[in-house]
Scaffold this active site. Sequence first.
Site, mmCIF file in Angstrom:
data_model
loop_
_atom_site.group_PDB
_atom_site.id
_atom_site.type_symbol
_atom_site.label_atom_id
_atom_site.label_comp_id
_atom_site.label_asym_id
_atom_site.label_seq_id
_atom_site.Cartn_x
_atom_site.Cartn_y
_atom_site.Cartn_z
ATOM 1 N N LYS A 261 32.050 29.934 44.806
ATOM 2 C CA LYS A 261 32.308 28.443 44.741
ATOM 3 C C LYS A 261 31.591 27.697 45.956
ATOM 4 O O LYS A 261 31.014 26.693 45.822
ATOM 5 C CB LYS A 261 33.885 27.973 44.671
ATOM 6 N N SER B 8 36.820 24.657 43.621
ATOM 7 C CA SER B 8 38.341 25.044 43.661
ATOM 8 C C SER B 8 38.701 24.730 45.194
ATOM 9 O O SER B 8 37.908 25.005 46.167
ATOM 10 C CB SER B 8 38.309 26.614 43.565
ATOM 11 N N TYR C 175 34.853 35.660 44.194
ATOM 12 C CA TYR C 175 34.968 34.511 43.448
ATOM 13 C C TYR C 175 34.772 33.248 44.165
ATOM 14 O O TYR C 175 34.239 32.368 44.001
ATOM 15 C CB TYR C 175 36.141 34.741 42.641
HETATM 16 P P1 NAD Z 1 37.994 29.497 31.470
HETATM 17 O O1 NAD Z 1 37.368 31.056 31.829
HETATM 18 O O2 NAD Z 1 38.863 29.364 30.480
HETATM 19 O O3 NAD Z 1 36.549 28.828 31.219
HETATM 20 C C1 NAD Z 1 35.401 29.271 31.574
HETATM 21 C C2 NAD Z 1 34.343 29.079 30.163
HETATM 22 O O4 NAD Z 1 33.153 29.251 30.613
HETATM 23 C C3 NAD Z 1 34.749 30.025 29.235
HETATM 24 O O5 NAD Z 1 35.080 29.403 28.012
HETATM 25 C C4 NAD Z 1 33.749 31.127 29.231
HETATM 26 O O6 NAD Z 1 33.476 31.728 28.013
HETATM 27 C C5 NAD Z 1 32.577 30.271 29.941
HETATM 28 N N1 NAD Z 1 31.624 31.084 30.230
HETATM 29 C C6 NAD Z 1 31.472 31.789 31.453
HETATM 30 N N2 NAD Z 1 30.358 32.362 31.847
HETATM 31 C C7 NAD Z 1 29.557 31.804 30.860
HETATM 32 C C8 NAD Z 1 27.881 31.845 30.597
HETATM 33 N N3 NAD Z 1 27.193 32.708 31.537
HETATM 34 N N4 NAD Z 1 27.393 31.385 29.608
HETATM 35 C C9 NAD Z 1 28.172 30.580 28.951
HETATM 36 N N5 NAD Z 1 29.667 30.192 28.931
HETATM 37 C C10 NAD Z 1 30.161 31.207 29.956
HETATM 38 O O7 NAD Z 1 38.201 29.203 32.992
HETATM 39 P P2 NAD Z 1 38.927 27.615 33.337
HETATM 40 O O8 NAD Z 1 40.250 27.962 33.783
HETATM 41 O O9 NAD Z 1 38.753 26.613 32.246
HETATM 42 O O10 NAD Z 1 37.989 27.308 34.395
HETATM 43 C C11 NAD Z 1 36.887 26.365 34.235
HETATM 44 C C12 NAD Z 1 36.219 26.419 35.544
HETATM 45 O O11 NAD Z 1 37.018 25.862 36.597
HETATM 46 C C13 NAD Z 1 35.707 27.552 36.412
HETATM 47 O O12 NAD Z 1 34.489 27.603 36.868
HETATM 48 C C14 NAD Z 1 36.520 27.977 37.020
HETATM 49 O O13 NAD Z 1 36.069 28.869 38.338
HETATM 50 C C15 NAD Z 1 36.941 26.758 37.597
HETATM 51 N N6 NAD Z 1 38.475 26.660 38.373
HETATM 52 C C16 NAD Z 1 39.571 27.087 37.556
HETATM 53 C C17 NAD Z 1 40.789 27.116 38.256
HETATM 54 C C18 NAD Z 1 41.748 27.685 37.404
HETATM 55 O O14 NAD Z 1 43.020 27.786 38.147
HETATM 56 N N7 NAD Z 1 41.799 27.635 36.025
HETATM 57 C C19 NAD Z 1 40.877 26.688 39.465
HETATM 58 C C20 NAD Z 1 39.894 26.266 40.252
HETATM 59 C C21 NAD Z 1 38.367 26.202 39.785
HETATM 60 C C1 UD1 Z 2 44.303 31.973 42.270
HETATM 61 C C2 UD1 Z 2 43.180 32.526 43.392
HETATM 62 C C3 UD1 Z 2 42.070 31.332 43.371
HETATM 63 C C4 UD1 Z 2 41.858 30.794 42.082
HETATM 64 C C5 UD1 Z 2 43.137 30.368 41.457
HETATM 65 C C6 UD1 Z 2 42.779 30.036 39.784
HETATM 66 C C7 UD1 Z 2 43.879 34.254 44.738
HETATM 67 C C8 UD1 Z 2 44.333 34.731 46.047
HETATM 68 N N1 UD1 Z 2 43.552 33.037 44.417
HETATM 69 O O1 UD1 Z 2 45.011 31.073 43.256
HETATM 70 O O2 UD1 Z 2 41.185 31.691 44.222
HETATM 71 O O3 UD1 Z 2 41.096 29.413 42.403
HETATM 72 O O4 UD1 Z 2 44.057 31.579 41.178
HETATM 73 O O5 UD1 Z 2 42.298 31.045 39.205
HETATM 74 O O6 UD1 Z 2 44.086 35.093 43.855
HETATM 75 N N2 UD1 Z 2 52.165 34.924 42.020
HETATM 76 C C9 UD1 Z 2 53.259 35.677 41.695
HETATM 77 N N3 UD1 Z 2 53.597 36.599 40.786
HETATM 78 C C10 UD1 Z 2 52.494 36.664 40.015
HETATM 79 C C11 UD1 Z 2 51.331 35.728 39.977
HETATM 80 C C12 UD1 Z 2 51.239 34.942 41.024
HETATM 81 O O7 UD1 Z 2 54.492 35.724 42.629
HETATM 82 O O8 UD1 Z 2 52.235 37.490 38.952
HETATM 83 C C13 UD1 Z 2 52.344 33.987 42.906
HETATM 84 C C14 UD1 Z 2 51.345 34.156 44.110
HETATM 85 O O9 UD1 Z 2 51.507 34.775 45.011
HETATM 86 C C15 UD1 Z 2 50.917 32.426 44.364
HETATM 87 C C16 UD1 Z 2 51.219 31.803 43.199
HETATM 88 O O10 UD1 Z 2 52.265 32.520 42.379
HETATM 89 O O11 UD1 Z 2 51.907 32.350 45.576
HETATM 90 C C17 UD1 Z 2 50.253 31.179 42.504
HETATM 91 O O12 UD1 Z 2 49.307 32.353 42.048
HETATM 92 P P1 UD1 Z 2 48.169 32.122 41.169
HETATM 93 O O13 UD1 Z 2 48.571 31.393 39.877
HETATM 94 O O14 UD1 Z 2 47.604 33.422 40.999
HETATM 95 O O15 UD1 Z 2 47.111 31.054 41.959
HETATM 96 P P2 UD1 Z 2 46.662 31.235 43.527
HETATM 97 O O16 UD1 Z 2 46.833 32.344 44.000
HETATM 98 O O17 UD1 Z 2 46.969 30.115 44.201
#
Ligand code: NAD
Ligand code: UD1
Length: 339
Positions: A154, A125, A150
């Site tokens: 990472k 991330s 969290y």
């Molecule tokens: P998600 O929660 O939709 O997907 C994660 C999946 O992992 C889920 O299906 C969950 O059931 C599974 N999981 C969790 N722990 C497990 C375990 N112990 N054994 C088996 N399955 C398990 O999340 P996502 O948004 O698809 O994110 C995927 C990855 O990307 C995550 O590692 C997340 O931290 C990373 N990531 C996501 C974002 C975002 O904004 N969505 C941003 C940066 C990084």
């Molecule tokens: C957040 C996490 C980041 C994680 C990512 C994906 C924090 C500080 N960071 O990123 O570590 O990798 O999600 O899961 O939580 N916002 C509003 N109202 C809302 C929700 C969000 O104004 O109800 C704003 C936030 O202030 C931010 C932007 O929308 O400025 C995006 O927020 P969000 O989607 O939560 O992502 P990040 O904060 O960038």
Amino acid sequence: MKTILLAGGAGYIGSHTAVELLNAGYDVIIADNYSNSSPEAVRRVEEITGKTVKTYEVDIKDTEKLEKIFQENNIDAVIHFAGLKSVGESIEKPVLYYRNNIDTTLSLLECMEKFNVNNIIFSSSATVYGEENPVPYTEDMKRGTCTNPYGWTKVMMEQILEDTAKANKNLSVVLLRYFNPIGAHESGKIGEDPKGIPNNLMPYVSQVAVGKREKLTVFGRDYDTKDGTCTRDYIHVVDLAKGHVKAVEYIFEHKGTEIFNLGTGTPYSVTEIVETFEKVNSLKVNHVYGGRRQGDLPECFANADKALKVLGWKTEKTLDDMCRDSWRWQKNNPDGYNK
Ligand code: NAD
Ligand code: UD1
């Protein structure tokens, strides 16, 4: 034909990546405990692609059960999506987050070593850039200080993977640093399905639009940004998924650790997101401006040059596409996969 194991592949990013890998001709195996997802997502991946996906309901931390998957299949590469990802929850339950996120990584590395599987792509991330680094972020910057467990998981997992690749010269590690994934597959069949009250902006906006939440609170409008609200590098989840296909192609030609930002390089503010969502979908999103959310950085966006230069990948979708596709998914599936 190569076989790719998607750990956590039933989730939001994993399911979209499964579609793109299947379309590119790869065999896909999904291992997930469905702690934050549903088997229905996999069924829909099959529906979209017309292909079958082998699935295992398994906790990735359970090394013995994981070994069975490696025994039964010839796996060429692993993509590790399996993790817990709620920032707020990680502050309340740090041990749960460290246990789940670190142990899944260690179990996968142990099984990979045992079965001589030497390629792993990891879902990292932009959060690892921490508070110190200036935007736009480049991959050569040092990992920074995170504000929550969290984020630290990472940072730690990146370090674990790098150390393992240093020790095992056959291992190839690709760390993908995602920026802010939003949007959904254009079929409207798969998308983000958060449990409970969404933490992230786009699911919240969509749920207000569909009438599940009363109003969005925009967190802070006194930042030193173009309109006072925070800016982020929002990336369409299908572009992100295609970045994984490029990373898979790359990983077989490469040893050691390589890091790529997956973002667009263009920041948009919260207000721009709300306004674009309203414009492209011809609706209103009830919103108010509130105080800042603790831990939010004013700006976060990528320099995405390296992924273009090395992987030949860049984003193709626009913010309009992201808002349109998020809404199509939400409108067609007001209760997510549970309908
Ligand atoms: P998600 O929660 O939709 O997907 C994660 C999946 O992992 C889920 O299906 C969950 O059931 C599974 N999981 C969790 N722990 C497990 C375990 N112990 N054994 C088996 N399955 C398990 O999340 P996502 O948004 O698809 O994110 C995927 C990855 O990307 C995550 O590692 C997340 O931290 C990373 N990531 C996501 C974002 C975002 O904004 N969505 C941003 C940066 C990084
Ligand atoms: C957040 C996490 C980041 C994680 C990512 C994906 C924090 C500080 N960071 O990123 O570590 O990798 O999600 O899961 O939580 N916002 C509003 N109202 C809302 C929700 C969000 O104004 O109800 C704003 C936030 O202030 C931010 C932007 O929308 O400025 C995006 O927020 P969000 O989607 O939560 O992502 P990040 O904060 O960038």
